[in-house]
Design an enzyme around this catalytic site. Structure first.
Site, PDB file in Angstrom:
ATOM      1  CB  THR A  89      -0.795   0.111   1.331  1.00  0.00           C
ATOM      2  OG1 THR A  89      -0.062   0.080   2.369  1.00  0.00           O
ATOM      3  CG2 THR A  89      -1.705  -1.211   1.327  1.00  0.00           C
ATOM      4  CD  GLU A  90       0.222   6.559  -2.758  1.00  0.00           C
ATOM      5  OE1 GLU A  90       0.346   8.042  -2.798  1.00  0.00           O
ATOM      6  OE2 GLU A  90      -0.952   6.201  -3.651  1.00  0.00           O
TER       7      GLU A  90
END
Length: 318
Positions: A153-154
């Site tokens: 996830t970013e």
């Protein structure tokens, strides 16, 4: 979702400057309760608050306490300029439940052992139910342990699991769409800057994004529609689109007006050139590239019917 209320929009240094964000949050909570006199506060599970800034204060928690709500209510805060639209869309998406496009993407999309970045597209003016920030974040719910897929996830997590439910929810453990998630054995956390090193360094096999438009040759437009008043917000989309070995797009095939989002050439500002290799929609799965668009699979329609919806030549994938 029972109700959603927002404060007036203020300008920097204007009339709302002296009002604390948690006082504003308490104000909208009290207003919501006044508008719903029959609502039992003991049945409130969660309060989602979107606000700008305030890195050192839990605005949602303080707002619920100042409004007189029980301390047991789960509070979620988007601390970095999060629009109130997010606070309404995310729980409504969760209430909506199953999204067929997510199921279509899950089992057949990846070989075993891939690293993927599950990230939400940039909010804009073309959001429809089940799309926008919701669709790509649903993918994790359809992956199996046997597929051995590691999700990145970013916002700085490797090894993300399913969306968290009930007692699994930890308000500090969220994905890039601010949705509570679980962690898999061996999960790790790191600084945002390190997360972008993973994104930009070509370390991800697949990235899943939403889109406003995808061209026949795989150009991606997902950060701005160019509409008057629309807020351009490219975020990490450009890094994600250019840093992955493959970019999968997940979207509805048609806009609310019935226009195809797969186009001959993007008319919206382009996020990445020739980066999209596959498009998952509610009507079918499309492969894009230098040779044009081919159809890998259809859902409830024929190739000929799809051709009537899409303004670019289609052919069956070999």
């Amino acid at each position: 979702m029972y109700d959603a209320v927002r404060t007036p929009i203020g300008k920097f240094g204007s009339g709302l400057a002296a009002v604390r964000p948690d006082d504003l949050a308490a104000h909208v909570i009290r207003e919501s309760l006044q508008r719903a006199p029959g609502l039992d506060v003991d049945r409130i599970d969660e309060f989602r608050n979107a606000n700008a800034g305030e890195e050192n204060r839990n605005v949602a928690r303080m707002g619920t306490l100042l409004a007189g709500l029980p301390v047991s209510i789960l509070c979620t805060v988007n601390r970095v300029c999060g629009p109130s639209l997010d606070a309404a869309i995310i729980p409504s998406r969760q209430a909506r439940g199953h999204d067929p496009a997510s199921h279509n993407l899950s089992a057949a999309a990846w070989d075993e052992g891939f690293y993927d970045n599950l990230v939400a597209p940039v909010p804009g003016t073309d959001l429809v139910p089940g799309e926008g920030i919701g669709q790509p974040t649903l993918v994790s719910n359809y992956l199996t342990e046997e597929q051995n897929i590691t999700l990145h996830t970013e916002n700085g997590m490797l090894g993300m699991g399913l969306e968290a439910k009930g007692g699994e929810i930890d308000e500090d453990l969220i994905n890039a769409g601010k949705i509570p998630v679980t962690e898999l054995p061996g999960a790790s956390y790191f600084h945002h800057a390190d997360s972008f090193v993973i994104m930009r360094g070509g370390h991800r096999d697949i990235c899943v994004l939403g889109a406003f438009q995808v061209s026949a040759t795989g150009d991606l437009a997902n950060w701005h529609t160019g509409a008057p008043g629309a807020i351009p917000a490219v975020g990490g989309a450009m890094d994600l689109a250019t840093g992955a070995k493959d970019v999968f797009v997940m979207m509805t095939l048609l806009t609310r007006e019935g226009a195809s989002k797969i186009v001959d050439a993007c008319t919206y500002p382009v996020t990445g050139v020739g980066c999209v290799t596959r498009v998952y929609t509610d009507k079918g799965v499309f492969l894009t590239g230098p040779d044009g668009v081919s159809v890998r699979e259809t859902f409830g329609c024929t190739l000929e019917e799809l051709q009537g919806l899409v303004p670019v030549p289609l052919k069956a994938a070999v």
